[in-house]
Write an enzyme that holds these catalytic residues in place. Structure first.
Site, PDB file in Angstrom:
ATOM      1  N   ARG A  49       0.829  -1.210   0.000  1.00 15.09           N
ATOM      2  CA  ARG A  49       0.000   0.000   0.000  1.00 15.09           C
ATOM      3  C   ARG A  49       0.868   1.268   0.000  1.00 15.09           C
ATOM      4  NH1 ARG A  49      -5.226  -1.178   3.926  1.00 15.09           N
ATOM      5  NH2 ARG A  49      -6.500  -2.113   2.299  1.00 15.09           N
ATOM      6  N   LYS A 210     -16.178 -15.431   5.591  1.00 13.34           N
ATOM      7  CA  LYS A 210     -17.561 -15.011   5.822  1.00 13.34           C
ATOM      8  C   LYS A 210     -18.378 -14.912   4.539  1.00 13.34           C
ATOM      9  CE  LYS A 210     -18.593 -11.797   8.799  1.00 13.34           C
ATOM     10  NZ  LYS A 210     -18.478 -10.401   9.285  1.00 13.34           N
ATOM     11  N   GLY A 363      -6.855  -7.089   0.645  1.00 11.74           N
ATOM     12  CA  GLY A 363      -6.908  -7.782   1.929  1.00 11.74           C
ATOM     13  C   GLY A 363      -6.035  -9.025   1.934  1.00 11.74           C
ATOM     14  N   GLY A 386     -12.287  -4.427   1.566  1.00  9.95           N
ATOM     15  CA  GLY A 386     -13.702  -4.053   1.684  1.00  9.95           C
ATOM     16  C   GLY A 386     -14.146  -3.133   0.556  1.00  9.95           C
TER      17      GLY A 386
HETATM   18  C1  3PG Z   1      -8.746  -1.878   4.930  1.00  9.64           C
HETATM   19  O1  3PG Z   1      -7.684  -2.307   5.381  1.00  9.64           O
HETATM   20  O2  3PG Z   1      -9.619  -2.610   4.449  1.00  9.64           O
HETATM   21  C2  3PG Z   1      -8.938  -0.385   4.893  1.00  9.64           C
HETATM   22  O3  3PG Z   1      -7.777   0.281   5.239  1.00  9.64           O
HETATM   23  C3  3PG Z   1     -10.102   0.021   5.748  1.00  9.64           C
HETATM   24  O4  3PG Z   1      -9.853  -0.287   7.081  1.00  9.64           O
HETATM   25  P1  3PG Z   1     -11.062  -0.488   8.091  1.00  9.64           P
HETATM   26  O5  3PG Z   1     -11.735  -1.772   7.655  1.00  9.64           O
HETATM   27  O6  3PG Z   1     -10.481  -0.556   9.459  1.00  9.64           O
HETATM   28  O7  3PG Z   1     -12.000   0.686   7.901  1.00  9.64           O
HETATM   29 MG    MG Z   2     -10.850  -4.268   6.263  1.00  4.30          MG
END
Ligand code: 3PG
Ligand code: MG
Length: 406
Positions: A49, A210, A363, A386
């Site tokens: 990132r 999930k 992720g 997400g």
């Molecule tokens: C992630 O890692 O998916 C993003 O940085 C968002 O983080 P969060 O799910 O803690 O909002």
């Molecule tokens: Mg996340």
């Protein structure tokens, strides 16, 4: 093997980017997503990132802008948490840029304002973790205004956070002209191509623990994909919905009816659905416990599914080989422990070897690909977990909605 330069992705992005505005001598508040994974000693285990943010930062610095970076890191819940300071991230960024990056001790307030007012063209600072202030996640207008006060323009390059309507993502755009960075643009172009004009056959490989995270995506991409391959913990929901016993595997019972509806829809739309035919089962989801491969008809009552089995891997790999577009999100098994990492690895290898346009959701899937050093063998590995799922669910991303149109 240099990968997939022949793949042409149409640029559909209609938001203004840093290219469309004057940036020299301007103070720019640049939202990045430096929520990087760290190991148990707090060392950054994957700096993807940070590296993904470099094109925008370098462009701005080359154009003599004053760059004020801001990000969240972890979930400190509105309090200062020592292990969630952005100092190590600033250090890593400085190494990558080969340039000093001043890490400030806060993200708003008089000291920050003073430091920012002393910046010169081509300088860069990193504000402290935004989530040390509860107002960030609450999208509190005064906090957003304090952040906005530091700059003349807001640049959003945090695709990974664009599904969060937080002060630094949407709030600041109320007070500053808001444009996208290059990572944001790239992510939305690649993700957009999956929804708009994918080459066929298009295969989606879905996994992860999930099922509730993925049902919306599956529902939305059903009329676009030719085949759907399901593995990971969530496969238990699908197997159970089809009447198999899944032993002690976790099942989201409240999602079973929806899963059944989805299965009916898959069939009526003529999508090829591949569920695991064999699985690795273990006594527990832990390292070093007894494991074996069984048919999904023979899952022992007290054991849990830990990975897809070899026959399933073979069928999934064949399906990926036939595809022209492949999207993957979610590990096929408990890939943090041996030996249940093989399914995930096999999918990563198949995608890396394929000539298809291969897009990997962020992720843990992106981390697995990075760990295998296969990132540059994929067409695109998203920095958003997400966020990429929300996008593929066809949900408007609040962080994108606030950006100025071209
Ligand atoms: C992630 O890692 O998916 C993003 O940085 C968002 O983080 P969060 O799910 O803690 O909002
Ligand atoms: Mg996340």
């Amino acid at each position: 093997m240099a990968k997939k330069t022949r793949t042409r992705i149409e640029a559909k992005f209609n938001k203004k980017t840093v290219r469309d505005i004057k940036v020299d001598s301007k103070q720019l508040l640049v939202r990045v997503d430096y929520n990087v994974p760290v190991d148990k000693d707090g060392n950054i285990s994957d700096d993807s990132r940070i590296r993904a943010s470099l094109p925008t930062i370098k462009y701005l610095l080359d154009h003599h802008a004053r760059v004020i970076l801001c990000s969240h890191f972890g979930r400190p819940k509105g309090k200062v948490v020592g292990s969630m300071r952005l100092t190590p991230v600033g250090k890593r960024l400085s190494e990558l840029l080969k340039k000093p990056v001043t890490a400030l001790k806060n993200c708003v307030g008089p000291e920050v304002e003073k430091a920012v007012s002393q910046m010169k063209d081509g300088d860069i600072v990193l504000l402290e973790n935004l989530r040390f202030h509860p107002e960030e996640e609450a999208n509190e207008p005064n906090f957003a205004r304090s952040l906005a006060k530091l700059a003349e323009v807001y640049v959003d390059d945090a695709f990974g956070s664009s599904h969060r309507a937080h002060a630094s993502v949407t709030g600041v755009a109320q007070y500053l002209p808001a444009v996208a960075g290059f990572l944001m643009e790239k992510e939305l172009n690649f993700m957009g191509c999956l929804l708009e004009n994918p080459a066929h056959p298009f295969v989606a490989v879905m996994g992860g623990a999930k099922v509730s995270d993925k049902l919306g995506v599956i529902q939305n991409i059903l009329d676009k994909v030719d085949s759907l391959l399901i593995g990971g913990g969530m496969a238990a929901n699908f197997l159970k919905a089809q009447g198999y016993g899944v032993g002690a595997s976790a099942v989201e019972e409240d999602k079973l009816d929806y899963t059944k509806e989805l299965l009916a829809k898959v069939q009526s739309q003529g999508v090829r659905l591949l569920l695991p035919a064999d699985v690795m089962v273990c006594e527990k989801l832990e390292a070093g416990v007894p494991c074996r491969i069984v048919s999904v008809r023979d899952i022992p009552a007290t054991w849990v599914i830990a990975d897809i089995g070899p026959d399933t891997i073979e069928r999934f790999v064949q399906e990926i080989r036939r595809s022209k577009t492949a999207f993957w999100n979610g590990p096929m098994g408990v890939c943090e422990i041996e030996p249940s990492a093989e399914g995930t690895r096999a999918i990563a290898r198949a995608l890396a070897e394929s000539k298809a346009t291969t897009i990997v959701g962020g992720g843990s899937t992106a981390e697995a690909v990075e760990e295998m050093k296969l990132t540059n063998k994929m067409t695109h590995v998203s920095t958003g977990g997400g966020a990429s799922l929300k996008f593929l669910e066809d949900k408007e991303l609040p962080g994108v909605a606030v950006l100025q149109n071209k």
